[in-house]
Design a protein around this motif. Sequence first.
Motif, PDB file in Angstrom:
ATOM      1  N   GLU A   1      -4.010  -4.185  -5.340  1.00  0.00           N
ATOM      2  CA  GLU A   1      -4.907  -5.202  -5.899  1.00  0.00           C
ATOM      3  C   GLU A   1      -4.920  -5.130  -7.422  1.00  0.00           C
ATOM      4  O   GLU A   1      -4.841  -6.163  -8.113  1.00  0.00           O
ATOM      5  CB  GLU A   1      -6.329  -4.986  -5.358  1.00  0.00           C
ATOM      6  N   HIS A   2      -5.015  -3.926  -7.940  1.00  0.00           N
ATOM      7  CA  HIS A   2      -5.064  -3.747  -9.398  1.00  0.00           C
ATOM      8  C   HIS A   2      -3.764  -4.214 -10.048  1.00  0.00           C
ATOM      9  O   HIS A   2      -3.788  -4.899 -11.081  1.00  0.00           O
ATOM     10  CB  HIS A   2      -5.321  -2.278  -9.726  1.00  0.00           C
ATOM     11  N   ALA A   3      -2.623  -3.844  -9.447  1.00  0.00           N
ATOM     12  CA  ALA A   3      -1.328  -4.187 -10.042  1.00  0.00           C
ATOM     13  C   ALA A   3      -1.065  -5.687 -10.006  1.00  0.00           C
ATOM     14  O   ALA A   3      -0.547  -6.261 -10.971  1.00  0.00           O
ATOM     15  CB  ALA A   3      -0.208  -3.436  -9.323  1.00  0.00           C
ATOM     16  N   THR A   4      -1.395  -6.311  -8.882  1.00  0.00           N
ATOM     17  CA  THR A   4      -1.084  -7.729  -8.713  1.00  0.00           C
ATOM     18  C   THR A   4      -2.157  -8.646  -9.278  1.00  0.00           C
ATOM     19  O   THR A   4      -1.899  -9.835  -9.529  1.00  0.00           O
ATOM     20  CB  THR A   4      -0.904  -8.072  -7.226  1.00  0.00           C
ATOM     21  N   GLY A   5      -3.366  -8.106  -9.454  1.00  0.00           N
ATOM     22  CA  GLY A   5      -4.475  -8.949  -9.872  1.00  0.00           C
ATOM     23  C   GLY A   5      -5.036  -9.791  -8.737  1.00  0.00           C
ATOM     24  O   GLY A   5      -5.831 -10.698  -8.976  1.00  0.00           O
ATOM     25  N   LEU A   6      -4.624  -9.482  -7.511  1.00  0.00           N
ATOM     26  CA  LEU A   6      -5.072 -10.249  -6.351  1.00  0.00           C
ATOM     27  C   LEU A   6      -6.129  -9.480  -5.578  1.00  0.00           C
ATOM     28  O   LEU A   6      -6.117  -8.254  -5.537  1.00  0.00           O
ATOM     29  CB  LEU A   6      -3.890 -10.537  -5.414  1.00  0.00           C
ATOM     30  N   SER A   7      -7.003 -10.203  -4.946  1.00  0.00           N
ATOM     31  CA  SER A   7      -7.961  -9.575  -4.047  1.00  0.00           C
ATOM     32  C   SER A   7      -7.258  -9.226  -2.740  1.00  0.00           C
ATOM     33  O   SER A   7      -6.172  -9.733  -2.441  1.00  0.00           O
ATOM     34  CB  SER A   7      -9.117 -10.537  -3.752  1.00  0.00           C
ATOM     35  N   ARG A   8      -7.884  -8.368  -1.978  1.00  0.00           N
ATOM     36  CA  ARG A   8      -7.311  -7.991  -0.688  1.00  0.00           C
ATOM     37  C   ARG A   8      -7.117  -9.216   0.201  1.00  0.00           C
ATOM     38  O   ARG A   8      -6.091  -9.365   0.867  1.00  0.00           O
ATOM     39  CB  ARG A   8      -8.224  -6.970   0.003  1.00  0.00           C
ATOM     40  N   SER A   9      -8.086 -10.109   0.202  1.00  0.00           N
ATOM     41  CA  SER A   9      -7.979 -11.306   1.046  1.00  0.00           C
ATOM     42  C   SER A   9      -6.819 -12.181   0.595  1.00  0.00           C
ATOM     43  O   SER A   9      -6.118 -12.779   1.426  1.00  0.00           O
ATOM     44  CB  SER A   9      -9.289 -12.091   1.028  1.00  0.00           C
ATOM     45  N   SER A  10      -6.567 -12.254  -0.723  1.00  0.00           N
ATOM     46  CA  SER A  10      -5.438 -13.050  -1.224  1.00  0.00           C
ATOM     47  C   SER A  10      -4.111 -12.429  -0.819  1.00  0.00           C
ATOM     48  O   SER A  10      -3.156 -13.135  -0.478  1.00  0.00           O
ATOM     49  CB  SER A  10      -5.516 -13.180  -2.743  1.00  0.00           C
ATOM     50  N   ILE A  11      -4.025 -11.087  -0.861  1.00  0.00           N
ATOM     51  CA  ILE A  11      -2.800 -10.399  -0.434  1.00  0.00           C
ATOM     52  C   ILE A  11      -2.519 -10.704   1.030  1.00  0.00           C
ATOM     53  O   ILE A  11      -1.395 -11.055   1.410  1.00  0.00           O
ATOM     54  CB  ILE A  11      -2.918  -8.882  -0.672  1.00  0.00           C
ATOM     55  N   TYR A  12      -3.558 -10.602   1.842  1.00  0.00           N
ATOM     56  CA  TYR A  12      -3.363 -10.842   3.274  1.00  0.00           C
ATOM     57  C   TYR A  12      -3.087 -12.314   3.560  1.00  0.00           C
ATOM     58  O   TYR A  12      -2.301 -12.637   4.458  1.00  0.00           O
ATOM     59  CB  TYR A  12      -4.584 -10.346   4.064  1.00  0.00           C
TER      60      TYR A  12
END
Length: 201
Positions: free
Chosen positions: A34-45
């Motif tokens: 999350e920190h590296a991509t700047g995405l939230s967990r929900s966005s990653i999933y």
Amino acid sequence: MGRRQTFDTAEAIRAARGVFWQHGYEGASLPDLEHATGLSRSSIYHAFGSKRGLFDAAVESYLDEVVRPRLQPLTGAAVAPEALDEYLVGLRAALLRAGTLPATSGCLLVNTASAPIAHDDAVSQTISAYTAELRSALTAGIRARFPHLSPSAQVSLADACTSHVITAFALVRINPEYAAGALDSARGLIAAQAAEQVAPA
């Protein structure tokens, strides 16, 4: 109505690739991703289905953006006689370039081969395909350098060079000089074969 994606997928994958490359699949935590991509967990999933889906995308990115560009001089329609030696020299420099992921973390796929996730059939097949691609490229380099060698001798020399390259990837995290030495040994095999070819009968 689905959510509109507001991030650059390729950039997110590259960022995640760095985390997986440095820490491995098991060691890459979701907070790190999350920190590296700047995405939230929900966005990653939402974008990748799972951490594993993001890892698979990162591996494809690694192959397309890191591995294949370096191998390209050995995989084109016409391979120069000096292409393999130039590959080994370039790889040596990359592995000794302090502060970079190749220097600190070697090869993402070689690292993955010794991790628990390698027992997954799909991951195992990806690693095997990568190894075959590397071996094929180095074999093309040997054939271009030594066209008069027998096919079996070409393959034998290429196999030895491939082993030295993989050894370098595996050792660089522990001892960069040993990794460089493995690549020097591969170059030494090529030089010895070249000297044998010009030696008087």
